[in-house]
Design a protein around this motif. Sequence first.
Motif, short mmCIF file in Angstrom:
data_model
loop_
_atom_site.label_atom_id
_atom_site.label_comp_id
_atom_site.label_asym_id
_atom_site.label_seq_id
_atom_site.Cartn_x
_atom_site.Cartn_y
_atom_site.Cartn_z
N TRP A 268 0.81 -1.22 0.00
CA TRP A 268 0.00 0.00 0.00
C TRP A 268 0.85 1.26 0.00
O TRP A 268 0.32 2.36 -0.08
CB TRP A 268 -0.91 0.02 1.22
N ARG B 196 -14.07 -2.58 -9.81
CA ARG B 196 -12.82 -2.32 -10.53
C ARG B 196 -12.46 -0.85 -10.33
O ARG B 196 -13.20 0.03 -10.71
CB ARG B 196 -12.98 -2.63 -12.02
N ASP C 91 -10.99 -4.10 -6.18
CA ASP C 91 -11.08 -3.70 -4.78
C ASP C 91 -12.18 -4.49 -4.09
O ASP C 91 -13.37 -4.27 -4.34
CB ASP C 91 -11.37 -2.20 -4.70
N GLN D 28 -3.35 -10.83 -11.63
CA GLN D 28 -4.29 -9.72 -11.59
C GLN D 28 -4.20 -9.01 -10.24
O GLN D 28 -4.12 -9.64 -9.19
CB GLN D 28 -5.72 -10.24 -11.81
N SER D 29 -4.22 -7.69 -10.29
CA SER D 29 -4.08 -6.90 -9.06
C SER D 29 -5.39 -6.93 -8.27
O SER D 29 -6.45 -6.56 -8.78
CB SER D 29 -3.72 -5.46 -9.41
N VAL D 30 -5.29 -7.40 -7.03
CA VAL D 30 -6.45 -7.48 -6.14
C VAL D 30 -6.05 -6.93 -4.78
O VAL D 30 -4.91 -7.14 -4.33
CB VAL D 30 -6.95 -8.94 -5.97
N ARG D 31 -6.95 -6.24 -4.11
CA ARG D 31 -6.69 -5.78 -2.75
C ARG D 31 -7.95 -5.98 -1.92
O ARG D 31 -9.06 -6.03 -2.45
CB ARG D 31 -6.25 -4.32 -2.73
N ASP E 43 -6.79 -0.31 -12.50
CA ASP E 43 -6.36 -1.65 -12.91
C ASP E 43 -6.41 -2.64 -11.76
O ASP E 43 -5.81 -3.72 -11.84
CB ASP E 43 -4.95 -1.59 -13.49
N CYS E 44 -7.13 -2.29 -10.69
CA CYS E 44 -7.16 -3.13 -9.49
C CYS E 44 -8.60 -3.51 -9.14
O CYS E 44 -9.53 -2.71 -9.32
CB CYS E 44 -6.52 -2.40 -8.32
#
Length: 371
Positions: free
Chosen positions: A18, A104, A110, A194-197, A107-108
């Motif tokens: 982060w 989305r 959420d 793939q970007s995930v948070r 590019d992440c």
Amino acid sequence: MPQARQAMGTVTQEGNGWGASPIQREDLVTYGDMVDMAYMTFAAEDEAYESTLSSLLAGIDDCRYVATAHLFATIEPVPKLLEALPVLRGLDKPYWFGYVAVARRGDCLDIVVAWRGSATLADWMMDIHADLVPFVDGAKGGVAGKVAEGFYKVYTCMDSMTERGKVSAKEQVVTEVARLVGHFRRGDSGGERQSVRVTVAGHSLGGALALMSAHDAAAALAAAGHADVPVRAVTFGAPRVGDQAFRGALRARGVDVVRVVVKQDVVPRLWMGPRYVDVGDHVVVLDEDKSPRKLTGHSLDLYLHLMTLRDTATYKFNVHQPTTQAPAPGDGAADAGQKEKKPRWKKMVEGDGYMRLPPAELDEELGNSQK
């Protein structure tokens, strides 16, 4: 030591992925609004949770969050010997407590878990149980410190005899977060992931649930090979939850904690016991004295109001109007006289003991949200 920031500034995250993305005021307001939506959904007429929540989420300006699961917590505030008393009858049951949603954002992906705080007599009865009990680390099979008994029971209790109490709130949220991350990352192991948070947010009692579930979500993701997914907890007016070892367990799991408090709010400062400690890598301190409008010191509305207050000299009251107050604590006799209602579900189906959105519908909803 926690980093304190005034409400007008930003809180810069450090570590766990982060660091490059400071938490702006707008992000905190979005997550606060999503917690507020949990209160409003719980108060929905005829327990129309799905339609109410979907309508509320559609009102978020910058992006569209899609609800993927509804979370219930089994509340057992009454000792078995007292359950027969009319004034207490009917309090022990599962209550709608929060939800999981995803959007989305750039590019992440959420993933957000939002927990409401205390809103019924049963909730308040659980809040007063402050004895420390072991917080079980499901991934390691050991103990990750100790937490307040009442908070832990809300998080872990279940009732196999009730429709929505077959699995605990803990099992529901951990299963859902792991399901979503696994779904979004299917088939990408051969290339760039793939970007995930994950952000877990809550107010008051919901803040306690946010800390516990953020720890367990991070543990489950690490066990599933997704340790690179950043997990963050954002709490608003949360009480102290556990001891030094629990705080250390959150840090060991890489969970970033942002604690938002109003200086005049007594709940975050309540004396829980000598072994309780504050949890928060970053602290945002809001000052009620800077507002020309007076709201209840612990209400989420006050927190949202102060977070949107940029300049008290030019403040206009249309910046943020209170959306709802938490429903007043229930009356045991009234609760007992109400006939149990069954929530109405449309797209949600039961899976692993809780209500969730099937993968095909989820992909369709996320596709539509980009149009």
